[in-house]
Design an enzyme around this catalytic site. Structure first.
Site, PDB file in Angstrom:
ATOM      1  NE  ARG A  35      -4.249  -1.655   1.705  1.00  0.00           N
ATOM      2  CZ  ARG A  35      -5.116  -2.178   2.548  1.00  0.00           C
ATOM      3  NH1 ARG A  35      -4.890  -2.137   3.836  1.00  0.00           N
ATOM      4  NH2 ARG A  35      -6.214  -2.732   2.098  1.00  0.00           N
ATOM      5  CE  LYS A 223     -21.779 -16.265   5.812  1.00  0.00           C
ATOM      6  NZ  LYS A 223     -21.871 -15.494   7.040  1.00  0.00           N
ATOM      7  N   GLY A 379     -10.685  -8.970  -1.403  1.00  0.00           N
ATOM      8  CA  GLY A 379      -9.527  -9.391  -0.619  1.00  0.00           C
ATOM      9  C   GLY A 379      -9.015 -10.772  -0.985  1.00  0.00           C
ATOM     10  N   GLY A 402     -13.226  -4.032   0.037  1.00  0.00           N
ATOM     11  CA  GLY A 402     -14.571  -3.509   0.268  1.00  0.00           C
ATOM     12  C   GLY A 402     -14.912  -2.390  -0.697  1.00  0.00           C
TER      13      GLY A 402
HETATM   14  P1  ADP Z   1     -13.444 -11.883  -1.661  1.00  0.00           P
HETATM   15  O1  ADP Z   1     -12.634 -11.518  -0.416  1.00  0.00           O
HETATM   16  O2  ADP Z   1     -12.554 -12.107  -2.854  1.00  0.00           O
HETATM   17  O3  ADP Z   1     -14.561 -10.961  -1.910  1.00  0.00           O
HETATM   18  P2  ADP Z   1     -15.070 -13.721  -0.150  1.00  0.00           P
HETATM   19  O4  ADP Z   1     -14.556 -13.135   1.121  1.00  0.00           O
HETATM   20  O5  ADP Z   1     -16.468 -13.462  -0.524  1.00  0.00           O
HETATM   21  O6  ADP Z   1     -14.096 -13.325  -1.360  1.00  0.00           O
HETATM   22  O7  ADP Z   1     -14.936 -15.291  -0.076  1.00  0.00           O
HETATM   23  C1  ADP Z   1     -13.725 -15.944   0.110  1.00  0.00           C
HETATM   24  C2  ADP Z   1     -13.920 -17.220   0.871  1.00  0.00           C
HETATM   25  O8  ADP Z   1     -14.846 -18.082   0.249  1.00  0.00           O
HETATM   26  C3  ADP Z   1     -12.630 -17.984   0.980  1.00  0.00           C
HETATM   27  O9  ADP Z   1     -12.212 -17.990   2.318  1.00  0.00           O
HETATM   28  C4  ADP Z   1     -12.983 -19.363   0.486  1.00  0.00           C
HETATM   29  O10 ADP Z   1     -12.424 -20.398   1.254  1.00  0.00           O
HETATM   30  C5  ADP Z   1     -14.493 -19.380   0.599  1.00  0.00           C
HETATM   31  N1  ADP Z   1     -15.039 -20.419  -0.287  1.00  0.00           N
HETATM   32  C6  ADP Z   1     -14.855 -20.564  -1.597  1.00  0.00           C
HETATM   33  N2  ADP Z   1     -15.457 -21.679  -2.059  1.00  0.00           N
HETATM   34  C7  ADP Z   1     -16.048 -22.250  -0.997  1.00  0.00           C
HETATM   35  C8  ADP Z   1     -16.814 -23.453  -0.815  1.00  0.00           C
HETATM   36  N3  ADP Z   1     -17.100 -24.247  -1.840  1.00  0.00           N
HETATM   37  N4  ADP Z   1     -17.256 -23.716   0.434  1.00  0.00           N
HETATM   38  C9  ADP Z   1     -16.965 -22.918   1.468  1.00  0.00           C
HETATM   39  N5  ADP Z   1     -16.264 -21.791   1.360  1.00  0.00           N
HETATM   40  C10 ADP Z   1     -15.796 -21.453   0.150  1.00  0.00           C
HETATM   41 MG    MG Z   2     -12.973 -11.863   1.718  1.00  0.00          MG
END
Ligand code: ADP
Ligand code: MG
Length: 422
Positions: A35, A223, A379, A402
């Site tokens: 950063r 989610k 992230g 975010g």
């Molecule tokens: P980002 O930070 O890129 O926005 P998220 O925080 O929404 O992504 O999600 C990342 C998480 O989703 C990771 O920790 C990953 O392990 C989890 N994940 C991905 N696929 C699955 C799955 N099939 N079941 C449970 N968790 C999952």
């Molecule tokens: Mg995340």
């Protein structure tokens, strides 16, 4: 487009600049300087224009929350958490002094550190020509994040006296309406962005307005609830929407498939159904997993089991996408002119279940080398791209998790909205 430091005359001016130096710290040592490096081009450019002074401000962690967490952790472990422990914790994690020293090293120039955030107007006015100062963590001041606008404005108003021109280069905090990120601009004559902010807007904006077509959106992660707004937003321009990761199983359940022990949000089944019918109406192709790599338990040592179809047996949970699904991804991604990627398509942190996400990273890199524009935000998605050493092969890897998510949701980010436009 936002105005930047290039569009204003900086010579002889006092510059007050918000950066995102919220770097990981351990025992008062900077652990990762990404950063800081990201803000350097703007800082160097400003200094080349011979300003009167450059005052930098940033938050570093969230002192109140961080202390509370550390206290709870100590209590859980049955250890005392004294005032001295609290002080040591703050010094190790939340004080800006080591960051100021780090910046001084990479700039090859002294960076003054007054050890405070407010009450500095006279000190700043007395700085020698071209001097750089880094303020103490803005979040030590309650006004920074205060919901009481009078309190927040009081702080913003004081910060505004530190400069003739406000520069915001803190994209990672642009989704926050805080004293130093947005409210300060109310009290400034001139507010512009830095180069980092400019680059983020340049790549993210077309993805929600008018991206090169066909556009593929790859949305994964844990989610549905945290990604529904971005799904809805990208539906406007996408030709194909790849839904992967943990959230895919809520969609598969909504379609009537069995999903075994996979992650699911039953409260969002209707939301999922709704999105699927909207996509059908618009003619957007929805790509859900057609096969999986499953496991009996959620663990890094879990034995991967190939599930050669959409439906998942009762004793298994979906952990990654399967081979057939990756073939569909390949066909879609390599035929796209623009790609937005947010969220891994599997539990990529566990080696045995990282293949799908790795393949997506390679496919997006390949499409980019063939002329597609690719933007990665979020992230964990950024962590995944770094894990596979492919960051330099993407058109743009966002520096804000975010913030990039909210941008792609089509929201107006307060820290960007206050900047002048051209
Ligand atoms: P980002 O930070 O890129 O926005 P998220 O925080 O929404 O992504 O999600 C990342 C998480 O989703 C990771 O920790 C990953 O392990 C989890 N994940 C991905 N696929 C699955 C799955 N099939 N079941 C449970 N968790 C999952
Ligand atoms: Mg995340």
């Amino acid at each position: 487009m936002i105005k930047t430091v290039r569009d204003v005359d900086l010579a002889g001016k006092r510059i007050i600049m918000r950066v995102d130096f919220n770097v990981p710290m351990k025992d008062g040592v900077v652990q990762d300087d990404t950063r800081i490096q990201a803000a350097l081009p703007t800082i160097k450019y400003i200094l080349e224009q011979n300003p009167k002074s450059l005052v930098l401000m940033s938050h570093l962690g969230d002192p109140k929350k961080d202390v509370k967490k550390a206290q709870e952790k100590a209590e859980k472990a049955g250890k005392p958490f004294t005032e001295a422990d609290k002080e040591a914790f703050i010094n190790g994690k939340n004080r800006m002094k080591p960051v100021a020293e780090y910046l001084s090293k990479v700039l090859g120039k002294p960076v003054e550190f007054p050890g405070a955030c407010l009450g500095l107007k006279d000190k700043i006015d007395a700085l020698s020509n071209g001097a750089v100062m880094m303020l103490e963590n803005t979040r030590f001041e309650p006004g920074e994040t205060s919901k009481d606008m009078a309190e927040q404005e009081a702080m913003a108003k004081e910060l505004a006296t530190y400069g003739d021109i406000y520069v915001n280069d803190a994209f990672g905090t642009a989704h926050r309406a805080h004293a130093s990120t947005a409210t300060i601009a109310k009290f400034m004559k001139t507010s512009v962005g830095g180069f980092l902010m400019e680059k983020e807007v340049k790549y993210l904006e077309p993805m929600v307005t008018n991206p090169p077509k066909p556009m593929t959106a790859i949305i994964g992660g844990a989610k549905v609830s945290s990604k529904i707004a971005v799904l809805e937003s990208l539906l406007k321009n996408a030709s194909s929407l790849i839904i992967g990761g943990g959230m895919a199983y809520t969609f598969l359940k909504a379609q009537g498939h069995s999903i075994g022990k996979s992650l699911v949000e039953d409260d969002f089944i209707d939301t999922a159904k709704n999105l699927l019918s909207k996509a059908a109406e618009k003619g957007v192709k929805i790509i859900l997993p057609v096969d999986h790599l499953g496991a009996e338990e959620f663990s890094p040592d879990a034995k991967p089991v190939v599930i050669d179809g959409v439906d998942i047996p009762d004793n298994l949970m979906g952990m990654d996408v399967g081979k057939k699904t990756i073939e569909i991804y390949k066909d879609t991604i390599l035929n796209s002119k623009s790609i937005v990627w947010n969220g891994p398509v599997g539990v990529f942190e566990f080696e045995a279940f990282s293949k799908g996400t790795g393949e997506v990273a390679h496919l997006v890199a390949e499409a980019t080398s063939k002329g597609a524009v690719s933007v990665v935000g979020g992230g964990d998605s950024v962590a995944a791209v770094n894990k596979f050493n492919l960051a330099s092969k993407m058109s743009h890897v966002s520096t804000g998790g975010g913030a990039s998510l909210e941008f792609l949701e089509g929201k107006t980010l307060p820290g960007i909205a206050v900047l002048e436009t051209k």
